[in-house]
Design a protein around this motif. Structure first.
Motif, mmCIF file in Angstrom:
data_model
loop_
_atom_site.group_PDB
_atom_site.id
_atom_site.type_symbol
_atom_site.label_atom_id
_atom_site.label_comp_id
_atom_site.label_asym_id
_atom_site.label_seq_id
_atom_site.Cartn_x
_atom_site.Cartn_y
_atom_site.Cartn_z
ATOM 1 N N LEU A 1 0.838 -1.205 0.000
ATOM 2 C CA LEU A 1 0.000 0.000 0.000
ATOM 3 C C LEU A 1 0.871 1.254 0.000
ATOM 4 C CD1 LEU A 1 -2.788 -1.047 2.530
ATOM 5 C CD2 LEU A 1 -2.982 -0.833 0.040
ATOM 6 N N ASN A 2 2.010 1.183 0.684
ATOM 7 C CA ASN A 2 2.998 2.261 0.638
ATOM 8 C C ASN A 2 3.436 2.487 -0.819
ATOM 9 O OD1 ASN A 2 5.432 3.730 0.606
ATOM 10 N ND2 ASN A 2 6.508 2.356 1.982
ATOM 11 N N LEU A 3 3.795 1.413 -1.490
ATOM 12 C CA LEU A 3 4.236 1.486 -2.886
ATOM 13 C C LEU A 3 3.131 2.027 -3.786
ATOM 14 C CD1 LEU A 3 6.205 0.904 -5.192
ATOM 15 C CD2 LEU A 3 5.481 -1.493 -5.116
ATOM 16 N N ILE B 1 2.630 11.181 -0.297
ATOM 17 C CA ILE B 1 3.827 10.905 0.499
ATOM 18 C C ILE B 1 3.454 10.711 1.961
ATOM 19 C CG2 ILE B 1 5.948 11.937 1.429
ATOM 20 C CD1 ILE B 1 6.501 13.119 -1.282
ATOM 21 N N VAL B 2 2.555 11.554 2.465
ATOM 22 C CA VAL B 2 2.124 11.441 3.865
ATOM 23 C C VAL B 2 1.453 10.087 4.104
ATOM 24 C CG1 VAL B 2 0.618 12.389 5.646
ATOM 25 C CG2 VAL B 2 1.863 13.934 4.120
ATOM 26 N N LEU C 1 12.237 -1.298 -1.670
ATOM 27 C CA LEU C 1 11.756 -1.010 -3.020
ATOM 28 C C LEU C 1 10.575 -0.047 -2.984
ATOM 29 C CD1 LEU C 1 11.998 -4.610 -4.522
ATOM 30 C CD2 LEU C 1 13.432 -2.649 -5.109
ATOM 31 N N ALA C 2 9.669 -0.245 -2.028
ATOM 32 C CA ALA C 2 8.521 0.659 -1.887
ATOM 33 C C ALA C 2 8.987 2.061 -1.496
ATOM 34 C CB ALA C 2 7.545 0.111 -0.848
ATOM 35 N N ASP C 3 9.927 2.114 -0.544
ATOM 36 C CA ASP C 3 10.451 3.412 -0.105
ATOM 37 C C ASP C 3 11.155 4.154 -1.240
ATOM 38 O OD1 ASP C 3 9.464 2.815 2.364
ATOM 39 O OD2 ASP C 3 11.414 2.603 3.365
ATOM 40 N N CYS D 1 3.098 5.374 -6.223
ATOM 41 C CA CYS D 1 2.783 5.358 -7.655
ATOM 42 C C CYS D 1 1.690 6.377 -7.988
ATOM 43 C CB CYS D 1 2.334 3.960 -8.083
ATOM 44 S SG CYS D 1 3.638 2.710 -8.009
ATOM 45 N N LEU D 2 0.653 6.423 -7.157
ATOM 46 C CA LEU D 2 -0.408 7.405 -7.378
ATOM 47 C C LEU D 2 0.140 8.826 -7.263
ATOM 48 C CD1 LEU D 2 -3.482 5.929 -5.452
ATOM 49 C CD2 LEU D 2 -3.053 5.915 -7.912
ATOM 50 N N GLY D 3 1.039 9.019 -6.300
ATOM 51 C CA GLY D 3 1.629 10.341 -6.108
ATOM 52 C C GLY D 3 2.406 10.808 -7.324
ATOM 53 N N ILE D 4 3.116 9.889 -7.970
ATOM 54 C CA ILE D 4 3.872 10.238 -9.180
ATOM 55 C C ILE D 4 2.918 10.673 -10.288
ATOM 56 C CG2 ILE D 4 5.337 9.309 -11.008
ATOM 57 C CD1 ILE D 4 6.649 7.535 -8.857
ATOM 58 N N VAL D 5 1.797 9.971 -10.417
ATOM 59 C CA VAL D 5 0.787 10.354 -11.412
ATOM 60 C C VAL D 5 0.262 11.752 -11.112
ATOM 61 C CG1 VAL D 5 -1.492 9.829 -12.361
ATOM 62 C CG2 VAL D 5 0.113 7.975 -11.892
#
Length: 238
Positions: free
Chosen positions: A12-14, A36-37, A66-68, A18-22
């Protein structure tokens, strides 16, 4: 079955990263910051669940890194890159200087790889943790949207963003001992500095809101310095 619970939270962190990058590439930096939060919350709870359930595994450790890397390495770099695009253009080198902010992603990878093999960091950190750096960067769009023009003009300065990226990248891998918020017990005396850090952070957030985040990072360094001076002075030599 229980060993998969912390790994699911790590995923869920990962996913948040990914959503944040979008969001960031769409120009929605507020939601990218919130991503990020949210990722940091999942990052906190996956470690806590692993300790509570005693569900440690090699794959969990690697998956966490990897998620971080995505949530606290790539995503913060993209946010700074987008802030760079919003900044008034400088006359010299603007086209190449904007790419310099991705040094954050590079040094985040070095930080995470170093953490995985450094036996000195089982109880404390050496170098700025990637989530702390990412949360600091996440505060920038929120500060811009919630504060005076002065703060916006200061943050949206290409030289500031380039120098900031370099300095924070170096702090990620610096041989600087920093306190960890991993509690072995809830005893006040054993965790005095941790409680000071948490309480001061909550109060600052209540009064200063998003502007408190840079101040909290400074306090984090100061509290860690106190712990290092009064506690384990041999940490860097282990």
């Amino acid at each position: 079955m229980k060993k998969h619970i912390p790994n699911s939270v790590t995923c869920l962190n990962l996913f948040s990263g990914c959503l944040g990058i979008v969001f960031a590439f769409q120009g929605n930096l507020i939601w990218a910051s919130y991503a990020i939060v949210i990722a940091a919350v999942f990052d906190f709870f996956d470690g806590m669940l692993a300790r509570l359930l005693k569900a440690y595994s090699d794959i969990g450790k690697e998956l966490d890194s990897l998620a971080d890397m995505v949530s606290f390495g790539v995503l913060p770099s993209v946010i700074v890159y987008q802030l760079f695009a919003l900044s008034p253009q400088i006359d010299f080198g603007a086209s190449w200087l904007s790419f310099s902010v991705f040094i954050i992603a590079v040094f985040s990878a070095l930080r995470l790889a170093k953490f995985n093999i450094d036996t000195r960091q089982s109880e404390n950190f050496i170098g700025l943790p990637t989530p702390a750096n990412a949360l600091l960067i996440a505060s920038f769009p929120l500060i811009i949207g919630d504060s005076s023009t002065y703060f916006a003009d200061f943050i949206l300065n290409q030289w500031f963003l380039a120098i900031f990226s370099l300095v924070m990248s170096l702090l990620l891998v610096a041989e600087v001992p920093l306190i960890s918020l991993k509690f072995k017990s809830l005893k006040f005396k054993e965790n005095l500095l941790r409680y000071i850090l948490i309480i001061s952070s909550v109060l600052l957030l209540l009064f200063l809101k998003f502007e408190a985040v840079p101040v909290i990072i400074i306090i984090y360094f100061l509290v860690s310095l106190v712990q290092f001076r009064t506690g384990d002075k041999d940490l860097l030599r282990k």
